[in-house]
Design an enzyme around this catalytic site. Structure first.
Site, PDB file in Angstrom:
ATOM      1  N   TYR A 135       0.838  -1.206   0.000  1.00 59.40           N
ATOM      2  CA  TYR A 135       0.000   0.000   0.000  1.00 59.40           C
ATOM      3  C   TYR A 135       0.871   1.253   0.000  1.00 59.40           C
ATOM      4  O   TYR A 135       0.619   2.195  -0.753  1.00 59.40           O
ATOM      5  CB  TYR A 135      -0.912  -0.017   1.227  1.00 59.40           C
ATOM      6  N   ALA A 136       1.899   1.272   0.828  1.00 61.54           N
ATOM      7  CA  ALA A 136       2.797   2.424   0.890  1.00 61.54           C
ATOM      8  C   ALA A 136       3.469   2.666  -0.458  1.00 61.54           C
ATOM      9  O   ALA A 136       3.554   3.810  -0.928  1.00 61.54           O
ATOM     10  CB  ALA A 136       3.854   2.219   1.980  1.00 61.54           C
ATOM     11  N   SER A 156       2.373   1.758  -3.388  1.00 57.25           N
ATOM     12  CA  SER A 156       1.386   2.197  -4.381  1.00 57.25           C
ATOM     13  C   SER A 156       1.065   3.678  -4.209  1.00 57.25           C
ATOM     14  O   SER A 156       0.956   4.421  -5.197  1.00 57.25           O
ATOM     15  CB  SER A 156       0.112   1.354  -4.274  1.00 57.25           C
TER      16      SER A 156
END
Length: 249
Positions: free
Chosen positions: A155-156, A158
């Protein structure tokens, strides 16, 4: 006159949360709204809210990570509305897990939706905006893309990619009158945070100087500003909506 009167906005991930709040705030500001999500039926509530504000709403089923699907959806929106003035890339997912246990499938799924999806919609809509000689792109990033977070490497990565993409697009398209900015929310009150234990929520709150979770509307209000003429001299920026959390990082 409403600040976005006569404008058409396209919002991805518009069925709930930040996407839904953004669509409703854009409509309240005068924009007609094209609503995109994985399934069109998920968008019924948002569409009803946009219409209740006196604006036009149309729903489109699209997988943001599918290039052909994105191209078809953007073409449909352009045919239905005649133009796209505002793009809000909001669609996103999480597949949390520690790096050493994270599967390639979970890595790929998050990068495909969060980053590739933003790229695909930006590319497709930017072609229209360049021809129009104007437009505003607002990408929903995250403070996690700025400060990282254990258990969220995918997530980070992305969201950091979304931020870098935004800055590059801003430089590429400025000469054609197209602006691109990002909003980086912090901990926003959603159904997901409501399910957290009291202990976990308290620990999260301690990291926020304003001592409260944000609301989807807190984010949506910043999106509306960046989409409108009041932000005509703002491009390539990342606006943190985090209650001061990044200040303490």
């Amino acid at each position: 006159m409403a600040q976005l009167e006569g404008k058409t906005a396209l919002v991805t991930g518009a069925a709930r949360g930040i996407g839904q709040a953004t669509a409703l705030r854009l409509a309240a500001a005068g924009a007609d709204v094209a609503l995109c999500d994985l399934k069109a039926e998920w968008l019924a509530e948002t569409a009803a809210g946009v219409r209740a504000a006196g604006r036009r709403a149309e729903s489109y089923a699209v997988d943001v990570s599918d290039a052909a699907g994105v191209k078809s959806a953007v073409e449909a929106v352009a045919a239905d509305f005649g133009r796209i003035d505002i793009l809000v890339n909001n669609a996103g997912i999480t597949r949390d897990g520690l790096l050493l246990r994270m599967s390639e499938e979970d890595w790929d799924a998050v990068l495909d939706v969060n980053l590739k999806g933003t790229y695909l919609f930006t590319r497709a809509v930017a072609r229209l905006m360049v021809k129009q000689r104007g437009g505003a792109i607002v990408n929903i990033a995250s403070i996690i893309g700025l400060i990282g977070n254990a258990g969220q490497c995918n997530y980070a990565a992305s969201k950091a990619g979304v931020i870098a993409l935004t800055k590059s697009v801003a430089k590429e398209l400025a000469g054609r009158g197209v602006r691109a900015n990002a909003v980086a929310p912090g901990f926003i009150r959603t159904s997901m945070t409501d399910k957290l234990s009291e202990e976990t929520q308290q620990r999260m709150l301690e990291a926020i100087p304003l001592k409260r979770f944000g609301s989807p509307e807190d984010v949506a209000d910043v999106v509306v500003f960046l989409a409108g003429d009041a932000a005509a001299y703002v491009t390539g920026q990342v606006v943190n909506v985090c209650g001061g959390m990044v200040t303490c990082a």
